[in-house]
Design an enzyme around this catalytic site. Structure first.
Site, PDB file in Angstrom:
ATOM      1  N   ARG A 191      -4.194   7.512   3.135  1.00 17.47           N
ATOM      2  CA  ARG A 191      -2.974   7.083   2.428  1.00 17.47           C
ATOM      3  C   ARG A 191      -2.465   8.161   1.467  1.00 17.47           C
ATOM      4  O   ARG A 191      -1.425   7.994   0.821  1.00 17.47           O
ATOM      5  CB  ARG A 191      -3.281   5.822   1.617  1.00 17.47           C
ATOM      6  CG  ARG A 191      -3.694   4.606   2.411  1.00 17.47           C
ATOM      7  CD  ARG A 191      -2.677   3.513   2.203  1.00 17.47           C
ATOM      8  NE  ARG A 191      -2.642   3.112   0.817  1.00 17.47           N
ATOM      9  CZ  ARG A 191      -3.289   2.056   0.331  1.00 17.47           C
ATOM     10  NH1 ARG A 191      -4.003   1.294   1.122  1.00 17.47           N
ATOM     11  NH2 ARG A 191      -3.229   1.757  -0.941  1.00 17.47           N
ATOM     12  N   GLY A 204       0.831  -1.209   0.000  1.00 16.43           N
ATOM     13  CA  GLY A 204       0.000   0.000   0.000  1.00 16.43           C
ATOM     14  C   GLY A 204       0.862   1.255   0.000  1.00 16.43           C
ATOM     15  O   GLY A 204       1.874   1.325   0.693  1.00 16.43           O
ATOM     16  N   ASP A 239      -0.072   1.639   8.736  1.00 15.22           N
ATOM     17  CA  ASP A 239      -0.586   0.787   9.821  1.00 15.22           C
ATOM     18  C   ASP A 239       0.343   0.750  11.027  1.00 15.22           C
ATOM     19  O   ASP A 239      -0.070   0.347  12.109  1.00 15.22           O
ATOM     20  CB  ASP A 239      -0.770  -0.653   9.318  1.00 15.22           C
ATOM     21  CG  ASP A 239      -1.659  -0.716   8.085  1.00 15.22           C
ATOM     22  OD1 ASP A 239      -1.501  -1.671   7.298  1.00 15.22           O
ATOM     23  OD2 ASP A 239      -2.465   0.202   7.893  1.00 15.22           O
ATOM     24  N   ARG A 246     -24.566   8.223  13.238  1.00 17.82           N
ATOM     25  CA  ARG A 246     -24.130   8.224  11.842  1.00 17.82           C
ATOM     26  C   ARG A 246     -22.718   7.666  11.756  1.00 17.82           C
ATOM     27  O   ARG A 246     -21.987   7.671  12.740  1.00 17.82           O
ATOM     28  CB  ARG A 246     -24.132   9.665  11.284  1.00 17.82           C
ATOM     29  CG  ARG A 246     -25.515  10.304  11.167  1.00 17.82           C
ATOM     30  CD  ARG A 246     -26.359   9.625  10.115  1.00 17.82           C
ATOM     31  NE  ARG A 246     -27.620  10.324   9.874  1.00 17.82           N
ATOM     32  CZ  ARG A 246     -28.721  10.167  10.584  1.00 17.82           C
ATOM     33  NH1 ARG A 246     -28.710   9.290  11.623  1.00 17.82           N
ATOM     34  NH2 ARG A 246     -29.827  10.828  10.308  1.00 17.82           N
ATOM     35  N   ARG A 269       0.852  -5.082  -5.164  1.00 12.46           N
ATOM     36  CA  ARG A 269       0.873  -6.038  -4.064  1.00 12.46           C
ATOM     37  C   ARG A 269       1.344  -7.404  -4.555  1.00 12.46           C
ATOM     38  O   ARG A 269       1.139  -8.416  -3.918  1.00 12.46           O
ATOM     39  CB  ARG A 269      -0.500  -6.143  -3.401  1.00 12.46           C
ATOM     40  CG  ARG A 269      -0.869  -4.876  -2.614  1.00 12.46           C
ATOM     41  CD  ARG A 269      -2.108  -5.076  -1.763  1.00 12.46           C
ATOM     42  NE  ARG A 269      -2.481  -3.860  -1.037  1.00 12.46           N
ATOM     43  CZ  ARG A 269      -1.923  -3.454   0.105  1.00 12.46           C
ATOM     44  NH1 ARG A 269      -0.924  -4.161   0.601  1.00 12.46           N
ATOM     45  NH2 ARG A 269      -2.307  -2.349   0.701  1.00 12.46           N
TER      46      ARG A 269
END
Ligand code: F6P
Length: 339
Positions: free
Chosen positions: A263, A10, A132, A254, A72
């Site tokens: 990203r 990513g 992450d 909501r 990937r």
């Protein structure tokens, strides 16, 4: 020396700063030739590369994404009949290009591949990259600080609309199977409930907690959830949690899934500096002949960690992390019974 750089997995802010850190150090300090390999490991397999010089390396420090492109593709995963041809093809391309070393900028999956390429005889150095922050062996990966900044800014904006409507606002953040991004952004953004995969939560308890806040005249609540929390298959974390809150409390709720904006865009100054330091260190390790290593942040220092120790591991949030212990005492809920 001739070196190759590839970016895999990513994308995130800071990759181009890392490419620049490697390239400028290699060219201006050591007179190396630098090749950018396109689309992650696919570029190694398909021999897609271009020489990077000072021109290509200027003006990219602040640029989001990766000028090399990414994918990937996992060379060592897939059809076993093809599988053992791929490493030979990669080694052939690596040798025909005349590379003396390869820099792999990627997350934990890419570090695992980098280690396997080392075992194939390539001289590889890894640089930990991911929003992450789940790469084992480093305090932090670049991309994480930028994503925390983006997510925190989004949560800040939810406070004003939640307050105007007296609503519960649920926001889902990325992080794959870990809760680092949700923990740090949830605390920075003033979340009232923070749900992460590393702490088992109970929606009954979350509902009672939110009702208690409403009874205590709190006009609204912010619930920050990680995409990787335990939830029904096929349902997003945000949808599952917000529906459960509506069903169990009747409170107006909501949801927002922040998604890929986490990203995108320019890296924070912290990430620009970390990427630059990682890139420069990667070249130093090459010059010292220290391959099979990943550069890592250890306190204030940038140090090498063997790829053999990093590959395939995931750095999870310890449930007794100091940030969790301290915010529990402030009344923040992590969705479990411990208060
Ligand atoms: O690893 C970064 C990340 O954004 C994760 O947080 C997320 O789960 C995943 O990538 C999304 O993968 P893709 O970009 O393939 O949709």
């Amino acid at each position: 020396m001739k070196i190759g750089i590839l970016t895999a997995g990513g994308d995130c802010p800071g990759i181009n700063a890392a490419i620049r850190g490697v390239g400028k150090t290699a060219i201006s300090e050591y007179g190396m030739k630098v090749y950018g390999i396109a689309s992650g490991f696919r570029g190694l397999i398909e021999n897609l590369y271009t020489e990077l010089d000072e021109v290509q390396l200027s003006g990219i420090l602040t640029l989001g994404g990766t000028i090399l492109g990414t994918s990937r593709d996992k060379p060592f995963k897939g059809d076993p009949t093809v599988e053992n041809k791929i490493p030979k093809l990669i080694r052939k391309n690596y040798n025909e290009l005349g590379l003396d070393a390869l820099v792999v900028i990627g997350g934990n999956g890419s570090m695992k591949t980098a280690h396997k390429l080392t075992e194939e005889g390539l001289n590889v150095i890894g640089i930990p990259k991911t929003i992450d922050n789940d790469v084992w062996g480093t305090d932090v990966s670049f991309g994480f600080d930028s994503a925390v900044w983006i997510a925190t800014e989004a949560i800040d904006r939810l406070h004003s609309t939640a307050n105007s409507h007296k609503r519960i606002m649920v926001i889902e953040l990325m992080g794959h199977r870990t809760g680092w991004l949700t923990l740090y952004s949830g605390v920075a953004g003033g979340g009232d409930v923070i749900l992460i995969p590393e702490i088992e939560y109970d929606m009954e308890y979350v509902a009672r907690y939110l009702e208690k806040r409403a009874r205590n005249k709190k006009p609204y609540s912010i619930v920050v959830v990680a995409e990787g929390i335990n939830k029904p298959k096929g349902m997003s974390a945000a949808s599952f949690v917000s529906q459960a809150i509506r069903d169990k409390t009747g409170l107006e709720t909501r949801e927002t899934i922040l998604g890929y904006v986490q990203r995108g865009g320019t890296p924070t100054p912290f990430d620009r500096i970390l990427s630059t330091r990682f890139g420069a260190k990667a070249v130093e390790l090459m010059v010292e002949g220290k391959f099979g290593m990943m550069v890592s942040k250890d306190g204030e220092h940038i140090v090498p960690v063997p790829l053999s120790e990093v590959g395939g591991k995931v750095k999870l949030v310890p449930p007794d992390h100091s940030l969790i212990r301290k915010t529990r005492k402030m009344g923040i809920s992590f969705g479990d019974k411990k208060i």
